[in-house]
Design a protein around this motif. Structure first.
Motif, PDB file in Angstrom:
ATOM      1  N   GLY A 198       0.849  -1.278   0.076  1.00 14.54           N
ATOM      2  CA  GLY A 198       0.071   0.095   0.166  1.00 14.54           C
ATOM      3  C   GLY A 198       0.741   1.238   0.073  1.00 14.54           C
ATOM      4  O   GLY A 198       2.044   1.388  -0.471  1.00 14.54           O
ATOM      5  N   ASN A 199       0.145   2.531   0.597  1.00 14.34           N
ATOM      6  CA  ASN A 199       0.886   3.772   0.587  1.00 14.34           C
ATOM      7  C   ASN A 199       1.378   4.108   2.171  1.00 14.34           C
ATOM      8  O   ASN A 199       1.712   2.920   2.839  1.00 14.34           O
ATOM      9  CB  ASN A 199      -0.139   4.768   0.043  1.00 14.34           C
ATOM     10  N   SER A 200       1.178   5.219   2.429  1.00  7.79           N
ATOM     11  CA  SER A 200       1.881   5.976   3.676  1.00  7.79           C
ATOM     12  C   SER A 200       0.938   5.395   4.885  1.00  7.79           C
ATOM     13  O   SER A 200       1.232   5.103   5.810  1.00  7.79           O
ATOM     14  CB  SER A 200       1.618   7.377   3.669  1.00  7.79           C
ATOM     15  N   LEU A 201      -0.355   4.795   4.368  1.00  4.26           N
ATOM     16  CA  LEU A 201      -1.314   4.359   5.335  1.00  4.26           C
ATOM     17  C   LEU A 201      -0.792   3.016   5.877  1.00  4.26           C
ATOM     18  O   LEU A 201      -0.715   2.843   7.160  1.00  4.26           O
ATOM     19  CB  LEU A 201      -2.725   4.217   5.008  1.00  4.26           C
ATOM     20  N   THR A 202      -0.346   2.214   5.042  1.00  8.90           N
ATOM     21  CA  THR A 202       0.140   1.029   5.434  1.00  8.90           C
ATOM     22  C   THR A 202       1.855   1.077   5.992  1.00  8.90           C
ATOM     23  O   THR A 202       2.155   0.614   7.067  1.00  8.90           O
ATOM     24  CB  THR A 202       0.484  -0.101   4.060  1.00  8.90           C
ATOM     25  N   ALA A 203       2.384   2.168   5.460  1.00 14.48           N
ATOM     26  CA  ALA A 203       3.864   2.353   5.801  1.00 14.48           C
ATOM     27  C   ALA A 203       3.872   2.850   7.358  1.00 14.48           C
ATOM     28  O   ALA A 203       4.762   2.534   8.205  1.00 14.48           O
ATOM     29  CB  ALA A 203       4.630   3.269   5.002  1.00 14.48           C
ATOM     30  N   GLY A 204       2.799   3.327   7.669  1.00 12.08           N
ATOM     31  CA  GLY A 204       2.831   4.096   9.168  1.00 12.08           C
ATOM     32  C   GLY A 204       3.235   5.455   9.138  1.00 12.08           C
ATOM     33  O   GLY A 204       4.215   5.608  10.042  1.00 12.08           O
ATOM     34  N   TYR A 205       2.910   6.127   8.206  1.00  7.20           N
ATOM     35  CA  TYR A 205       3.523   7.650   8.062  1.00  7.20           C
ATOM     36  C   TYR A 205       3.412   8.296   9.485  1.00  7.20           C
ATOM     37  O   TYR A 205       2.407   8.438   9.921  1.00  7.20           O
ATOM     38  CB  TYR A 205       2.822   8.486   6.942  1.00  7.20           C
ATOM     39  N   GLY A 206       4.444   8.786   9.884  1.00  8.33           N
ATOM     40  CA  GLY A 206       4.401   9.740  11.206  1.00  8.33           C
ATOM     41  C   GLY A 206       4.546   8.945  12.582  1.00  8.33           C
ATOM     42  O   GLY A 206       4.577   9.785  13.537  1.00  8.33           O
ATOM     43  N   ASP A 266       2.784 -18.989  13.148  1.00  9.84           N
ATOM     44  CA  ASP A 266       4.124 -19.016  12.409  1.00  9.84           C
ATOM     45  C   ASP A 266       3.935 -18.209  11.092  1.00  9.84           C
ATOM     46  O   ASP A 266       3.845 -18.461  10.181  1.00  9.84           O
ATOM     47  CB  ASP A 266       4.530 -20.255  12.099  1.00  9.84           C
ATOM     48  N   TYR A 267       3.702 -16.780  11.209  1.00 13.05           N
ATOM     49  CA  TYR A 267       3.483 -16.211  10.127  1.00 13.05           C
ATOM     50  C   TYR A 267       4.637 -14.881  10.211  1.00 13.05           C
ATOM     51  O   TYR A 267       4.883 -14.374  11.159  1.00 13.05           O
ATOM     52  CB  TYR A 267       2.195 -15.556  10.227  1.00 13.05           C
ATOM     53  N   ARG A 268       4.744 -14.394   8.980  1.00 12.09           N
ATOM     54  CA  ARG A 268       5.913 -13.260   8.795  1.00 12.09           C
ATOM     55  C   ARG A 268       4.991 -12.197   7.905  1.00 12.09           C
ATOM     56  O   ARG A 268       4.574 -12.134   6.810  1.00 12.09           O
ATOM     57  CB  ARG A 268       7.095 -13.603   8.136  1.00 12.09           C
ATOM     58  N   VAL A 269       4.832 -10.945   8.650  1.00  6.73           N
ATOM     59  CA  VAL A 269       4.226  -9.785   7.870  1.00  6.73           C
ATOM     60  C   VAL A 269       5.355  -9.110   7.276  1.00  6.73           C
ATOM     61  O   VAL A 269       6.337  -8.662   7.865  1.00  6.73           O
ATOM     62  CB  VAL A 269       3.477  -9.134   9.077  1.00  6.73           C
ATOM     63  N   ILE A 270       4.962  -8.620   5.971  1.00  6.12           N
ATOM     64  CA  ILE A 270       5.852  -7.774   5.185  1.00  6.12           C
ATOM     65  C   ILE A 270       5.196  -6.426   4.991  1.00  6.12           C
ATOM     66  O   ILE A 270       3.887  -6.539   4.365  1.00  6.12           O
ATOM     67  CB  ILE A 270       6.224  -8.452   3.875  1.00  6.12           C
ATOM     68  N   ASN A 271       5.607  -5.370   5.396  1.00  6.34           N
ATOM     69  CA  ASN A 271       5.294  -4.166   4.982  1.00  6.34           C
ATOM     70  C   ASN A 271       5.795  -3.503   3.846  1.00  6.34           C
ATOM     71  O   ASN A 271       6.657  -3.035   3.826  1.00  6.34           O
ATOM     72  CB  ASN A 271       5.540  -3.122   6.190  1.00  6.34           C
ATOM     73  N   GLY A 272       4.927  -3.765   2.958  1.00  4.40           N
ATOM     74  CA  GLY A 272       5.362  -2.890   1.524  1.00  4.40           C
ATOM     75  C   GLY A 272       4.465  -1.663   1.354  1.00  4.40           C
ATOM     76  O   GLY A 272       4.145  -1.527   0.208  1.00  4.40           O
ATOM     77  N   GLY A 273       4.431  -0.777   2.259  1.00  2.19           N
ATOM     78  CA  GLY A 273       3.616   0.285   2.091  1.00  2.19           C
ATOM     79  C   GLY A 273       4.927   1.651   1.709  1.00  2.19           C
ATOM     80  O   GLY A 273       6.045   1.407   2.175  1.00  2.19           O
TER      81      GLY A 273
END
Length: 228
Positions: free
Chosen positions: A54-62, A83-90
């Protein structure tokens, strides 16, 4: 006190013995390290991946990334022993067109769940809804073509009526239309209960605070929970 003289040959023999023992120990440690690395690789490959794209919402802007909703998903999974791995593609400022162009890099490994959160920046820039819809469809098609078994979740978005009511409604309609056409799971509105509340958003009025992200996480988790 008596003094014992140590002969040079004995001393040399002792040094060689210690060196040989050290070499054996080093070899053993190396083998153990290689085994541990191999085990770690097997564990990593056994993990299921959830990719938030996603965009800045996913990235956690601020805020700190671990406090953004994707980071909170990882924390919840860990607490449940999943046993999951989350990848933040923001990526801040990302549009649907930009997401489509950088998608391949994120598809080097198969995601078990792919969460698509894009379009908000399109709306704020006044990009034609038909163009945004086309890009979202293309992203879903690309994921499906490479990984047919990946579950895809589409995060719905809405925008303020700055561009006029007609545009706002047309934009809002993109997401249920895409979800229906591609038969993917839809989160109707990612920012439900957060958008428009100054107490839950940063001063820009667009990006959620840590408290806001906790609410977004609960919205996302309602959908994820039944899939893991």
């Amino acid at each position: 006190m008596s003094h014992h003289r140590i002969s040079f040959p004995f001393l040399l023999s002792l040094i060689i013995s210690v060196a040989l023992l050290g070499a054996c120990g080093s070899s053993t440690e190396q083998k153990q390290s290689e085994t541990a690395t191999a085990d770690s690789t097997q564990v990593k490959s056994a993990q299921k991946t959830i990719l938030f794209f996603g965009n800045s919402l996913t990235a956690g802007y601020g805020i700190d990334p671990e406090d953004a909703f994707a980071g909170l998903v990882q924390a919840r999974l860990d607490s449940l022993g999943k046993d999951y791995r989350v990848i933040n593609g923001g990526l801040s400022g990302e549009t649907t067109a930009g997401g489509l162009s950088r998608l391949d890099w994120f598809l080097e490994e198969e995601p078990f769940i792919f969460v698509l959160e894009l379009g908000g920046n399109d709306g704020l820039r006044g990009i034609l809804p038909s163009e945004s819809k086309s890009n979202l469809l293309a992203i879903i098609d690309k994921v499906r073509a490479k990984y047919p078994n990946t579950t895809i979740i589409l995060a719905g978005m809405q925008i303020p009526p700055n561009m006029g009511q007609e545009y706002t409604e047309e934009f809002k309609a993109i997401y249920p239309a895409v979800a229906a056409e591609k038969n993917v799971t839809l989160i109707p509105f990612l920012l439900e209960g957060v958008a428009g509340n100054p107490d839950l958003n940063l001063p820009d009025g667009i990006h959620p605070t840590e408290e806001g992200h906790k609410i977004v996480f609960e919205t996302v988790w309602k959908t994820l929970e039944g899939l893991i």
